[in-house]
Design a protein around this motif. Structure first.
Motif, PDB file in Angstrom:
ATOM      1  N   ASP A 159      42.675  51.843  16.146  1.00  0.00           N
ATOM      2  CA  ASP A 159      42.975  52.998  16.991  1.00  0.00           C
ATOM      3  C   ASP A 159      44.408  52.878  17.512  1.00  0.00           C
ATOM      4  O   ASP A 159      44.655  52.409  18.616  1.00  0.00           O
ATOM      5  N   PRO A 160      45.388  53.288  16.692  1.00  0.00           N
ATOM      6  CA  PRO A 160      46.780  53.084  17.087  1.00  0.00           C
ATOM      7  C   PRO A 160      47.162  53.817  18.372  1.00  0.00           C
ATOM      8  O   PRO A 160      47.984  53.326  19.141  1.00  0.00           O
ATOM      9  N   GLN A 161      46.563  54.998  18.622  1.00  0.00           N
ATOM     10  CA  GLN A 161      46.889  55.699  19.867  1.00  0.00           C
ATOM     11  C   GLN A 161      46.410  54.898  21.078  1.00  0.00           C
ATOM     12  O   GLN A 161      47.086  54.846  22.107  1.00  0.00           O
ATOM     13  N   GLY A 162      45.243  54.296  20.945  1.00  0.00           N
ATOM     14  CA  GLY A 162      44.739  53.470  22.048  1.00  0.00           C
ATOM     15  C   GLY A 162      45.641  52.281  22.315  1.00  0.00           C
ATOM     16  O   GLY A 162      45.937  51.941  23.469  1.00  0.00           O
ATOM     17  N   ARG A 163      46.134  51.651  21.242  1.00  0.00           N
ATOM     18  CA  ARG A 163      47.060  50.521  21.410  1.00  0.00           C
ATOM     19  C   ARG A 163      48.337  50.983  22.097  1.00  0.00           C
ATOM     20  O   ARG A 163      48.889  50.284  22.942  1.00  0.00           O
ATOM     21  N   ALA A 164      48.813  52.165  21.717  1.00  0.00           N
ATOM     22  CA  ALA A 164      50.056  52.680  22.313  1.00  0.00           C
ATOM     23  C   ALA A 164      49.880  52.903  23.809  1.00  0.00           C
ATOM     24  O   ALA A 164      50.775  52.590  24.605  1.00  0.00           O
ATOM     25  N   VAL A 165      48.732  53.439  24.200  1.00  0.00           N
ATOM     26  CA  VAL A 165      48.493  53.652  25.631  1.00  0.00           C
ATOM     27  C   VAL A 165      48.447  52.305  26.352  1.00  0.00           C
ATOM     28  O   VAL A 165      49.044  52.135  27.425  1.00  0.00           O
ATOM     29  N   GLU A 166      47.771  51.324  25.751  1.00  0.00           N
ATOM     30  CA  GLU A 166      47.696  50.009  26.402  1.00  0.00           C
ATOM     31  C   GLU A 166      49.093  49.423  26.603  1.00  0.00           C
ATOM     32  O   GLU A 166      49.388  48.827  27.641  1.00  0.00           O
ATOM     33  N   GLN A 167      49.957  49.610  25.612  1.00  0.00           N
ATOM     34  CA  GLN A 167      51.304  49.059  25.740  1.00  0.00           C
ATOM     35  C   GLN A 167      52.133  49.785  26.803  1.00  0.00           C
ATOM     36  O   GLN A 167      53.068  49.216  27.356  1.00  0.00           O
ATOM     37  N   SER A 168      51.772  51.040  27.089  1.00  0.00           N
ATOM     38  CA  SER A 168      52.509  51.784  28.122  1.00  0.00           C
ATOM     39  C   SER A 168      52.132  51.360  29.526  1.00  0.00           C
ATOM     40  O   SER A 168      52.867  51.621  30.478  1.00  0.00           O
ATOM     41  N   LEU A 169      50.965  50.714  29.673  1.00  0.00           N
ATOM     42  CA  LEU A 169      50.463  50.433  31.017  1.00  0.00           C
ATOM     43  C   LEU A 169      51.387  49.503  31.782  1.00  0.00           C
ATOM     44  O   LEU A 169      51.577  49.659  32.991  1.00  0.00           O
ATOM     45  N   SER A 170      51.986  48.542  31.079  1.00  0.00           N
ATOM     46  CA  SER A 170      52.826  47.596  31.810  1.00  0.00           C
ATOM     47  C   SER A 170      54.051  48.295  32.400  1.00  0.00           C
ATOM     48  O   SER A 170      54.526  47.935  33.470  1.00  0.00           O
ATOM     49  N   HIS A 171      54.519  49.343  31.730  1.00  0.00           N
ATOM     50  CA  HIS A 171      55.658  50.094  32.276  1.00  0.00           C
ATOM     51  C   HIS A 171      55.290  50.812  33.565  1.00  0.00           C
ATOM     52  O   HIS A 171      56.131  51.043  34.419  1.00  0.00           O
ATOM     53  N   LEU A 172      54.024  51.190  33.664  1.00  0.00           N
ATOM     54  CA  LEU A 172      53.553  51.842  34.885  1.00  0.00           C
ATOM     55  C   LEU A 172      53.137  50.817  35.941  1.00  0.00           C
ATOM     56  O   LEU A 172      52.747  51.193  37.041  1.00  0.00           O
ATOM     57  N   GLY A 173      53.155  49.538  35.596  1.00  0.00           N
ATOM     58  CA  GLY A 173      52.723  48.523  36.543  1.00  0.00           C
ATOM     59  C   GLY A 173      51.225  48.531  36.807  1.00  0.00           C
ATOM     60  O   GLY A 173      50.771  48.186  37.891  1.00  0.00           O
ATOM     61  N   VAL A 174      50.460  48.937  35.794  1.00  0.00           N
ATOM     62  CA  VAL A 174      49.008  49.026  35.952  1.00  0.00           C
ATOM     63  C   VAL A 174      48.353  47.866  35.213  1.00  0.00           C
ATOM     64  O   VAL A 174      48.597  47.658  34.024  1.00  0.00           O
ATOM     65  N   GLY A 175      47.523  47.111  35.912  1.00  0.00           N
ATOM     66  CA  GLY A 175      46.786  46.013  35.283  1.00  0.00           C
ATOM     67  C   GLY A 175      45.294  46.277  35.318  1.00  0.00           C
ATOM     68  O   GLY A 175      44.830  47.223  35.962  1.00  0.00           O
ATOM     69  N   GLY A 176      44.537  45.410  34.650  1.00  0.00           N
ATOM     70  CA  GLY A 176      43.079  45.505  34.733  1.00  0.00           C
ATOM     71  C   GLY A 176      42.469  46.617  33.909  1.00  0.00           C
ATOM     72  O   GLY A 176      41.299  46.953  34.090  1.00  0.00           O
ATOM     73  N   VAL A 177      43.251  47.200  32.994  1.00  0.00           N
ATOM     74  CA  VAL A 177      42.730  48.279  32.147  1.00  0.00           C
ATOM     75  C   VAL A 177      42.671  47.773  30.711  1.00  0.00           C
ATOM     76  O   VAL A 177      43.629  47.179  30.223  1.00  0.00           O
ATOM     77  N   SER A 178      41.555  47.986  30.046  1.00  0.00           N
ATOM     78  CA  SER A 178      41.387  47.449  28.700  1.00  0.00           C
ATOM     79  C   SER A 178      40.497  48.376  27.883  1.00  0.00           C
ATOM     80  O   SER A 178      39.950  49.347  28.384  1.00  0.00           O
ATOM     81  N   ALA A 179      40.355  48.018  26.607  1.00  0.00           N
ATOM     82  CA  ALA A 179      39.422  48.706  25.702  1.00  0.00           C
ATOM     83  C   ALA A 179      39.661  50.212  25.677  1.00  0.00           C
ATOM     84  O   ALA A 179      38.729  51.009  25.769  1.00  0.00           O
ATOM     85  N   ILE A 180      40.925  50.606  25.546  1.00  0.00           N
ATOM     86  CA  ILE A 180      41.267  52.029  25.522  1.00  0.00           C
ATOM     87  C   ILE A 180      41.045  52.584  24.118  1.00  0.00           C
ATOM     88  O   ILE A 180      41.528  52.015  23.138  1.00  0.00           O
ATOM     89  N   ARG A 181      40.300  53.678  24.055  1.00  0.00           N
ATOM     90  CA  ARG A 181      40.068  54.363  22.779  1.00  0.00           C
ATOM     91  C   ARG A 181      40.463  55.816  22.954  1.00  0.00           C
ATOM     92  O   ARG A 181      40.065  56.463  23.925  1.00  0.00           O
ATOM     93  N   VAL A 182      41.235  56.328  22.029  1.00  0.00           N
ATOM     94  CA  VAL A 182      41.688  57.715  22.122  1.00  0.00           C
ATOM     95  C   VAL A 182      41.016  58.541  21.036  1.00  0.00           C
ATOM     96  O   VAL A 182      41.073  58.184  19.854  1.00  0.00           O
ATOM     97  N   GLY A 183      40.369  59.612  21.440  1.00  0.00           N
ATOM     98  CA  GLY A 183      39.714  60.515  20.499  1.00  0.00           C
ATOM     99  C   GLY A 183      40.056  61.950  20.825  1.00  0.00           C
ATOM    100  O   GLY A 183      41.042  62.226  21.486  1.00  0.00           O
ATOM    101  N   ARG A 184      39.220  62.859  20.340  1.00  0.00           N
ATOM    102  CA  ARG A 184      39.447  64.284  20.575  1.00  0.00           C
ATOM    103  C   ARG A 184      38.285  64.865  21.367  1.00  0.00           C
ATOM    104  O   ARG A 184      37.170  64.359  21.344  1.00  0.00           O
ATOM    105  N   ARG A 185      38.584  65.954  22.060  1.00  0.00           N
ATOM    106  CA  ARG A 185      37.549  66.718  22.742  1.00  0.00           C
ATOM    107  C   ARG A 185      37.727  68.174  22.353  1.00  0.00           C
ATOM    108  O   ARG A 185      38.797  68.740  22.545  1.00  0.00           O
ATOM    109  N   VAL A 186      36.690  68.745  21.796  1.00  0.00           N
ATOM    110  CA  VAL A 186      36.737  70.138  21.348  1.00  0.00           C
ATOM    111  C   VAL A 186      35.720  70.919  22.163  1.00  0.00           C
ATOM    112  O   VAL A 186      34.541  70.562  22.204  1.00  0.00           O
ATOM    113  N   GLU A 187      36.185  71.953  22.853  1.00  0.00           N
ATOM    114  CA  GLU A 187      35.283  72.812  23.621  1.00  0.00           C
ATOM    115  C   GLU A 187      35.154  74.142  22.894  1.00  0.00           C
ATOM    116  O   GLU A 187      36.140  74.670  22.375  1.00  0.00           O
ATOM    117  N   LEU A 188      33.934  74.661  22.826  1.00  0.00           N
ATOM    118  CA  LEU A 188      33.722  75.896  22.070  1.00  0.00           C
ATOM    119  C   LEU A 188      32.546  76.682  22.632  1.00  0.00           C
ATOM    120  O   LEU A 188      31.665  76.123  23.282  1.00  0.00           O
TER     121      LEU A 188
END
Lengths: 95, 95
Positions: free
Chosen positions: B19-48
């Protein structure tokens, strides 16, 4: 070790904002022979685990991430759900 | 006119799928100074919105779309939620 909490952040285009992915899905429906489906909006869903002292502290971390990193507040709205232990990623959430 | 029902389809990468998008979000967290966040998965949400004789018939349309059009069953799992009238798209849903 602090307890962990699993959340989902649902990010959707705001009403009135162009949603080309939604239009693309609508155009595909006729190929599948599906009628009666309308108002399709395509957004993102991000699931994440937060380690924090309690659920309220964990949610505040998620709210900050949702507003600052996971959505573009100009064009997207987000909603936060707390997921149970029945998350699809229980194994990872517990690590 | 048949009643309309609003649903969300949540599509997430299956466990073990890269899940490359999830990895990208995890790598951004340190720039925001946010710790304690893990197991990020990025998917889609479709409303209809689905027009059908009843909620069960509407859900079966959504299940078919979720499996055939909105997700790739080899690498993604989906879940279906029925949304209330408090959907972000009430105006469109009622059209």
């Amino acid at each position: 070790m602090s307890p962990t909490f699993r959340f989902a952040v649902n990010v959707t285009p705001k009403a009135g904002i162009l949603d080309p992915q939604g239009r693309a899905v609508e155009q595909s429906l006729s190929h599948l022979g599906v009628g009666g489906v309308s108002a399709i909006r395509v957004g993102r869903r991000v699931e994440l685990t937060v380690e924090a002292s309690d659920a309220a502290a964990a949610r505040s971390v998620v709210e900050r991430l949702a507003g600052e990193l996971l959505s573009n507040p100009l064009i997207e709205a987000f909603g936060i759900e707390q997921l149970g232990a029945a998350s699809s990623l229980v194994g990872e959430a517990a690590r």
